[in-house]
Design a protein around this motif. Structure first.
Motif, short mmCIF file in Angstrom:
data_model
loop_
_atom_site.label_atom_id
_atom_site.label_comp_id
_atom_site.label_asym_id
_atom_site.label_seq_id
_atom_site.Cartn_x
_atom_site.Cartn_y
_atom_site.Cartn_z
N ARG A 36 0.85 -1.19 0.00
CA ARG A 36 0.00 0.00 0.00
C ARG A 36 0.88 1.24 0.00
O ARG A 36 1.04 1.93 1.00
CB ARG A 36 -0.95 -0.02 1.21
CG ARG A 36 -1.95 -1.17 1.11
CD ARG A 36 -2.74 -1.39 2.36
NE ARG A 36 -3.71 -2.46 2.17
CZ ARG A 36 -4.32 -3.10 3.16
NH1 ARG A 36 -4.06 -2.76 4.43
NH2 ARG A 36 -5.17 -4.08 2.91
N LYS A 296 -0.71 3.93 10.32
CA LYS A 296 -2.17 3.88 10.24
C LYS A 296 -2.83 4.92 11.13
O LYS A 296 -3.86 5.51 10.76
CB LYS A 296 -2.66 2.48 10.62
CG LYS A 296 -2.47 1.44 9.53
CD LYS A 296 -3.07 0.11 9.95
CE LYS A 296 -3.06 -0.88 8.80
NZ LYS A 296 -3.66 -2.19 9.18
N ASP A 297 -2.27 5.14 12.35
CA ASP A 297 -2.93 6.10 13.24
C ASP A 297 -2.38 7.52 13.09
O ASP A 297 -2.73 8.41 13.86
CB ASP A 297 -2.86 5.64 14.69
CG ASP A 297 -1.46 5.60 15.27
OD1 ASP A 297 -0.56 6.27 14.72
OD2 ASP A 297 -1.25 4.90 16.27
N GLY A 298 -1.51 7.74 12.09
CA GLY A 298 -1.08 9.08 11.76
C GLY A 298 0.12 9.60 12.52
O GLY A 298 0.52 10.75 12.32
N THR A 318 5.15 4.78 2.01
CA THR A 318 3.73 4.66 2.32
C THR A 318 3.32 5.76 3.27
O THR A 318 4.18 6.35 3.96
CB THR A 318 3.40 3.27 2.90
OG1 THR A 318 1.99 3.09 2.96
CG2 THR A 318 4.00 3.09 4.28
N PRO A 320 -0.38 7.37 5.76
CA PRO A 320 -1.68 6.97 6.34
C PRO A 320 -2.76 6.84 5.27
O PRO A 320 -3.58 5.91 5.32
CB PRO A 320 -1.99 8.10 7.32
CG PRO A 320 -0.64 8.61 7.74
CD PRO A 320 0.21 8.51 6.51
N MET A 321 -2.78 7.75 4.29
CA MET A 321 -3.78 7.67 3.23
C MET A 321 -3.61 6.40 2.41
O MET A 321 -4.59 5.71 2.09
CB MET A 321 -3.66 8.90 2.31
CG MET A 321 -4.69 8.94 1.20
SD MET A 321 -6.35 9.25 1.81
CE MET A 321 -6.21 10.98 2.28
N GLN A 323 -2.39 3.57 3.36
CA GLN A 323 -2.77 2.39 4.12
C GLN A 323 -4.28 2.21 4.21
O GLN A 323 -4.76 1.14 4.61
CB GLN A 323 -2.16 2.46 5.53
CG GLN A 323 -0.66 2.20 5.56
CD GLN A 323 -0.29 0.83 5.01
OE1 GLN A 323 -0.96 -0.17 5.28
NE2 GLN A 323 0.78 0.79 4.20
N ARG A 324 -5.05 3.23 3.80
CA ARG A 324 -6.51 3.08 3.77
C ARG A 324 -7.01 2.38 2.51
O ARG A 324 -8.21 2.11 2.37
CB ARG A 324 -7.18 4.46 3.89
CG ARG A 324 -6.90 5.14 5.22
CD ARG A 324 -7.79 6.35 5.41
NE ARG A 324 -7.45 7.08 6.62
CZ ARG A 324 -6.70 8.19 6.66
NH1 ARG A 324 -6.24 8.70 5.52
NH2 ARG A 324 -6.44 8.77 7.80
N LYS A 325 -6.10 2.11 1.58
CA LYS A 325 -6.49 1.45 0.33
C LYS A 325 -6.67 -0.05 0.59
O LYS A 325 -5.86 -0.88 0.18
CB LYS A 325 -5.44 1.71 -0.75
CG LYS A 325 -5.32 3.20 -1.10
CD LYS A 325 -4.25 3.45 -2.15
CE LYS A 325 -4.16 4.94 -2.49
NZ LYS A 325 -3.11 5.23 -3.50
N PHE A 326 -7.77 -0.39 1.26
CA PHE A 326 -8.01 -1.76 1.71
C PHE A 326 -8.13 -2.75 0.54
O PHE A 326 -7.96 -3.94 0.72
CB PHE A 326 -9.28 -1.81 2.57
CG PHE A 326 -10.52 -1.36 1.83
CD1 PHE A 326 -11.27 -2.25 1.08
CD2 PHE A 326 -10.92 -0.03 1.87
CE1 PHE A 326 -12.40 -1.83 0.39
CE2 PHE A 326 -12.05 0.39 1.18
CZ PHE A 326 -12.80 -0.52 0.44
N TRP A 327 -8.43 -2.24 -0.66
CA TRP A 327 -8.58 -3.14 -1.79
C TRP A 327 -7.24 -3.67 -2.31
O TRP A 327 -7.21 -4.59 -3.12
CB TRP A 327 -9.32 -2.42 -2.93
CG TRP A 327 -8.65 -1.15 -3.38
CD1 TRP A 327 -7.71 -1.01 -4.34
CD2 TRP A 327 -8.89 0.16 -2.86
NE1 TRP A 327 -7.32 0.30 -4.48
CE2 TRP A 327 -8.04 1.06 -3.59
CE3 TRP A 327 -9.73 0.69 -1.87
CZ2 TRP A 327 -8.03 2.43 -3.34
CZ3 TRP A 327 -9.71 2.06 -1.64
CH2 TRP A 327 -8.85 2.90 -2.36
#
Length: 338
Positions: A36, A296-298, A318, A320-321, A323-327
């Motif tokens: 990610r 993840k928690d910034g 990488t 925080p943004m 790491q939100r790409k869960f796909w």
């Protein structure tokens, strides 16, 4: 929020071993960090480089280079509390050279397990020979000495670059190098049968029968603060903080900074892949997992990973943004890419 760069020498498997090693590696946090974000793999090094990919990367990043080659010596001297006194110096690495079937080959210096008592005894005998030729020899630590480089600006590869290789390909051969080669021979003769080596052999340790001179530097100072873990003496000397154990790693990453974790080197050089996997699993629990949580928690705004092998380099970043790409399914496939 911190911006962190983590350099991991030898964490990138060689292509011929990568599929099996990646299959055996249980590192979900590293997989998420690599998958990610953005991954860049620079061009491969030349067939006979003067430095390994991570060494060349550090030289560029820290601003410690001369004519395109790493120039770590003077900065390492200052890091060990020594004064270069306005001169250029070489790094000197005590080593063990063995005779292969058709060539000379240097063993991994880490395997010497050289302590200060043995190192100082051998240093004293070599220092006299160096001074006779007008080149001061200065002691830094057990595995890191310095030779004044006046007139001897050789482009000699780093010790890790030449380990296991034919040394003939890396030795300086021009006319100006003759006094240096003569010095090498005289030091080898002085160390043959030296009491320190006799004591080492009695303890079933390799004899220190040669030294490797490299990394001549000028007056540059590192551009970035750096912490190190399990690094050779010269590299640890370039940093501001030397970490003693893995449980100190995460604490070193609360602020902006550069960390070099070099605990995989000895296993990779020896092709001890079981130990290499153990080292990677230690990094997964002590470093990759806490870093992933911090991203993840910034708490970490950007994490940059620099992984290397003897032949190549992989850079990954990488946020925080990202790491939100869960796909994006976490995978270690980046470690297998040619």
């Amino acid at each position: 929020m911190a911006h962190i760069t983590l350099v991991l020498p030898y964490a990138l498997p060689l292509p011929e071993f990568a599929p099996d090693l990646v299959r055996a590696l249980d590192a979900p946090s590293l997989a998420a960090l690599l998958s990610r974000g953005a991954v860049v793999r620079p061009a491969a090094a030349s067939p006979l480089p003067s430095a390994l990919p991570h060494e060349a990367w550090l030289a560029r990043t820290l601003g410690l280079s001369a004519d395109g080659r790493p120039a770590f010596a003077n900065a390492a001297m200052r890091g060990l509390g020594l004064d270069p006194d306005g001169s250029a110096w070489h790094l000197v690495t005590p080593g063990h050279i063995q005779v292969a079937r058709s060539h000379l080959m240097m063993a991994d210096p880490r395997q010497l397990r050289l302590n200060d008592d043995d190192s100082l005894a051998l240093f004293d005998s070599a220092r006299l020979l160096c001074e006779e030729l007008g080149h001061a020899l200065v002691y830094g630590d057990a595995e890191t000495w310095f030779l004044r480089a006046d007139g001897w600006s050789f482009d000699i590869a780093s010790p890790d670059t030449v380990v296991g290789m034919d040394l003939t390909d890396f030795m300086p051969k021009h006319v100006d190098a003759r006094p240096f080669r003569r010095l090498q021979n005289e030091v080898q003769m002085a160390w043959h049968g030296h009491p320190a080596n006799a004591a080492r052999e009695a303890r079933r340790l390799p004899a220190v029968n040669a030294f490797w001179v490299w990394g001549a530097g000028g007056e540059q100072t590192p551009k970035h603060a750096m912490s190190t873990y399990a690094a050779p003496g010269w590299l640890a000397a370039l940093g501001e903080r030397k970490l003693a154990s893995l449980d100190k790693l995460a604490g070193a990453l609360t602020n902006d900074g550069l960390l070099v974790a070099a605990n995989l080197a000895e296993a990779a050089i020896a092709a001890d892949w079981s130990a290499w996997l153990q080292g990677m699993q230690q990094l997964e629990s002590a470093l990759f997992a806490p870093l992933l949580a911090a991203v993840k928690d910034g708490r970490v705004r950007e994490l940059r990973l620099v992984l290397s092998s003897r032949e190549g380099l992989l850079e990954s970043s990488t946020t925080p943004m990202a790491q939100r790409k869960f796909w994006r399914r976490p995978t270690l496939d980046a470690l297998k890419a040619a």
